[in-house]
Design a protein around this motif. Structure first.
Motif, short mmCIF file in Angstrom:
data_model
loop_
_atom_site.label_atom_id
_atom_site.label_comp_id
_atom_site.label_asym_id
_atom_site.label_seq_id
_atom_site.Cartn_x
_atom_site.Cartn_y
_atom_site.Cartn_z
N LEU A 179 6.84 41.18 63.89
CA LEU A 179 5.71 41.95 64.41
C LEU A 179 5.76 42.02 65.94
CD1 LEU A 179 3.33 43.40 63.15
CD2 LEU A 179 2.03 41.28 63.21
N ILE A 180 6.08 40.90 66.56
CA ILE A 180 6.21 40.87 68.02
C ILE A 180 7.29 41.85 68.46
CG2 ILE A 180 6.95 39.45 69.99
CD1 ILE A 180 5.54 37.06 68.57
N VAL A 181 8.44 41.81 67.78
CA VAL A 181 9.57 42.68 68.12
C VAL A 181 9.17 44.15 67.97
CG1 VAL A 181 11.84 43.45 67.34
CG2 VAL A 181 11.38 41.00 67.59
N SER A 182 8.48 44.46 66.86
CA SER A 182 8.18 45.86 66.57
C SER A 182 7.23 46.47 67.58
CB SER A 182 7.61 45.99 65.16
OG SER A 182 6.30 45.44 65.12
N ARG A 183 6.44 45.65 68.26
CA ARG A 183 5.46 46.20 69.21
C ARG A 183 5.87 46.05 70.67
NH1 ARG A 183 -0.43 44.86 67.52
NH2 ARG A 183 -0.10 42.95 68.70
N ALA A 184 6.96 45.31 70.91
CA ALA A 184 7.33 45.00 72.30
C ALA A 184 8.16 46.12 72.93
CB ALA A 184 8.11 43.70 72.35
N LEU A 206 15.97 39.53 62.68
CA LEU A 206 14.56 39.92 62.77
C LEU A 206 14.34 40.93 63.90
CD1 LEU A 206 12.84 36.45 62.24
CD2 LEU A 206 12.96 38.33 60.59
N GLY A 207 15.36 41.12 64.73
CA GLY A 207 15.28 42.12 65.78
C GLY A 207 15.13 41.58 67.19
N CYS A 208 15.19 40.27 67.35
CA CYS A 208 15.10 39.70 68.70
C CYS A 208 16.29 40.20 69.53
CB CYS A 208 15.10 38.18 68.65
SG CYS A 208 13.62 37.51 67.90
N ASP A 209 16.06 40.29 70.84
CA ASP A 209 17.12 40.76 71.73
C ASP A 209 18.06 39.65 72.13
OD1 ASP A 209 16.28 43.66 72.46
OD2 ASP A 209 14.44 42.48 72.52
N ALA A 210 17.58 38.42 72.06
CA ALA A 210 18.40 37.27 72.43
C ALA A 210 17.77 36.01 71.86
CB ALA A 210 18.50 37.16 73.96
N VAL A 211 18.52 34.92 71.94
CA VAL A 211 18.04 33.63 71.46
C VAL A 211 18.24 32.61 72.58
CG1 VAL A 211 18.42 31.79 69.76
CG2 VAL A 211 18.64 34.17 69.07
N ILE A 235 26.10 36.85 67.51
CA ILE A 235 26.84 38.11 67.34
C ILE A 235 26.67 38.61 65.90
CG2 ILE A 235 29.17 39.13 67.25
CD1 ILE A 235 29.89 37.14 69.57
N ALA A 236 26.82 37.70 64.93
CA ALA A 236 26.72 38.08 63.51
C ALA A 236 25.33 38.63 63.19
CB ALA A 236 27.03 36.88 62.63
N GLY A 237 24.29 37.96 63.68
CA GLY A 237 22.93 38.39 63.41
C GLY A 237 22.64 39.76 64.02
N ARG A 238 23.14 39.97 65.22
CA ARG A 238 22.95 41.25 65.90
C ARG A 238 23.64 42.38 65.13
NH1 ARG A 238 19.83 44.08 69.53
NH2 ARG A 238 21.08 45.64 70.56
N LEU A 239 24.88 42.11 64.73
CA LEU A 239 25.64 43.10 63.96
C LEU A 239 24.93 43.44 62.66
CD1 LEU A 239 29.35 41.93 64.37
CD2 LEU A 239 28.39 44.12 65.10
N ALA A 240 24.45 42.40 61.97
CA ALA A 240 23.79 42.61 60.69
C ALA A 240 22.53 43.44 60.87
CB ALA A 240 23.45 41.27 60.05
N LYS A 241 21.78 43.17 61.94
CA LYS A 241 20.56 43.93 62.22
C LYS A 241 20.91 45.41 62.42
CE LYS A 241 16.39 45.01 63.48
NZ LYS A 241 15.35 45.12 62.46
N GLN A 242 21.95 45.65 63.20
CA GLN A 242 22.31 47.03 63.50
C GLN A 242 22.92 47.73 62.30
OE1 GLN A 242 24.78 46.15 66.93
NE2 GLN A 242 23.21 46.98 68.28
N ALA A 243 23.62 46.95 61.45
CA ALA A 243 24.28 47.53 60.29
C ALA A 243 23.27 47.98 59.24
CB ALA A 243 25.25 46.52 59.69
#
Lengths: 265, 78
Positions: A179-184, A206-211, A235-243
Motif C-alpha cells: 500500500l505504501i509503494v502504490s501511493r508513493a 512487493l514493489g520497494c525500490d531498494a532494501v 536483483i532476483a526480487g526486482r526482476l520478478a516484480k518487473q516480470a
C-alpha cells in the motif's frame, strides 16, 4: 545480449538525482571488525551505506568514512540513538558538517525496548530538516498514512520497517508495504527487520525500490557470503516484480497438455 | 584554560581556536578552511555549547574557559 538483460543493466535506482547500480543499501552496525565489514560490503555490491555519528575517539583504529570512500561507497549518515526531533536535527547538522553530505537517514525512536519510530517526533524532525535543506530518508513505521505524510512534508525517500530493528522477523505486514509503494511518488526503501535473503527478495517483489539492512549480514555466521546472497536476492526480487508474477489460483492448472498421451494396456 | 571535550576535562592553551583543538585531537594538520592539509577527508564535526561550528568558522572561533565541546565522527551503526 538480449533486450531483457540490457534493461536490467540500465535499471538503476535514482535518489535525489543520484544513480545507483545496486538496490541494496547497507548499514554498518554489528560488524566485529572494520576489515570484516569492508569485505562484506564489497560482497554485497552496495553503493550506499549508513553510518552513525558518535564522539570521536583517538583510540579508534581506522576510519569507517575512509573505508567507504576507498570502496567508492556513498555515505548516508543516520540519526540512530535519537529520541527527540531536537536531538535528531542536531545530529543531522553534525553529520552534514563532518561528512559533507546533506543526505540523512532520519531515525527518531520511541524507546530502547521496541526501537520503533516515534511518529510525532519523526514528523516534526522531517519538517525541520527539510526546511534546513536536508534530503531526508525517513525511517518510518509500516503505516501507509504516515508514509504519505512524510512524503508530503518533503522527504526524499520513505523507509518503512519490515519488522523492528535487529529482529530478523522479515516483513510482518506485506499488505501495508504494498500500500505504501502504490501511493508513493518518492523511492520506498524497506528498512529493518530483514533476516535472510528471501525477505529482501520479497521486499522487492512487493514493489520497494531498494532494501536497507545491516544485522542480517554483519551478524550472520558468514557475513561475506550473506552479503553476496543479499546482492542476488535484491536483483532476483526486482526482476520478478518487473516480470509479472502469475496470479494465485485456488485449483491446480496442468502445464502439460492432456492430448496426445500414449495409451497403455 | 580548561574546557570539556566529549564529556571529559581537557586542557588547552589560552586563545586556542577550534582548529587548534581538532588538530590536537586528530593529529592532523588543518588548513584555514578547516580541511586536512594531507588532502584526505577529516570526517569530523564540532559543536560548541550545543551549537554546530561550521568548518569554515573553526579557525576564527576562539574557545573560552568552561566551553563544552563535542567532536563527532562516523562510526559503525544503523
Amino acid at each position: 545480449m538480449t533486450a531483457a538483460s540490457t534493461e536490467v543493466r540500465t535499471d538503476s535506482l535514482v535518489i535525489d538525482g543520484v544513480e545507483f547500480g545496486s538496490r541494496l543499501i547497507m548499514g554498518t552496525g554489528g560488524a566485529p571488525s572494520l576489515d570484516g565489514l569492508g569485505a562484506a560490503l564489497l560482497a554485497s555490491g552496495t553503493e550506499l551505506t549508513t553510518v552513525a555519528m558518535r564522539r570521536y575517539s583517538p583510540a579508534e583504529t581506522g576510519s569507517l568514512f575512509q573505508l567507504l570512500m576507498d570502496h567508492n561507497i556513498r555515505v548516508l549518515p543516520n540519526t540512530a540513538g535519537c529520541f527527540t526531533a531536537k536531538d535528531a536535527v542536531m545530529t543531522a547538522e553534525l553529520a552534514r558538517e563532518a561528512l559533507e553530505t546533506d543526505w540523512v537517514k532520519l531515525e527518531v525512536i520511541a524507546d530502547e525496548h521496541t526501537l520503533l519510530p516515534d511518529a510525532v517526533e519523526l514528523v516534526d524532525a522531517t519538517e525541520q530538516l527539510v526546511n534546513r535543506g536536508f534530503k531526508v530518508f525517513a525511517y518510518t513505521n509500516d503505516d501507509p498514512v504516515l508514509a504519505l505524510r512524510l512524503e508530503n512534508l518533503g522527504a526524499t525517500a520513505v523507509m518503512p520497517l519490515g519488522a523492528p530493528i535487529g529482529t530478523g522477523l522479515g516483513i510482518l505486514n506485506p499488505h501495508n508495504i504494498e500500500l505504501i509503494v502504490s501511493r508513493a511518488s518518492v523511492p520506498v526503501v524497506l528498512d529493518a527487520g530483514i533476516g535472510t535473503a528471501s525477505d529482501a527478495a520479497l521486499a522487492m517483489e512487493l514493489g520497494c525500490d531498494a532494501v536497507l539492512l545491516a544485522t542480517a549480514v554483519t551478524r550472520a555466521q558468514n557475513p561475506v557470503q550473506m552479503g553476496e546472497a543479499f546482492k542476488h536476492a535484491v536483483i532476483a526480487g526486482r526482476l520478478a516484480k518487473q516480470a509479472g508474477r502469475i496470479p494465485r489460483r485456488e485449483h491446480a492448472l496442468a502445464s502439460s497438455a492432456m492430448e496426445g498421451r500414449a495409451e497403455f494396456l | 584554560m580548561n574546557i570539556t571535550l566529549n564529556g571529559t576535562a581537557h586542557a588547552l592553551s589560552d586563545g586556542a581556536s577550534v582548529t587548534t583543538l581538532v588538530s590536537q585531537v586528530t593529529g592532523r594538520v588543518l588548513d584555514h578552511s578547516g580541511q586536512a592539509s594531507d588532502g584526505g577527508k577529516l570526517g569530523v564535526a564540532v559543536a560548541r555549547n550545543s551549537e554546530v561550528v561550521p568548518r569554515s568558522q573553526w579557525a576564527a572561533t576562539t574557545l573560552a574557559e568552561g566551553d563544552e565541546l563535542e567532536l563527532v565522527t562516523a562510526v559503525q551503526g544503523g
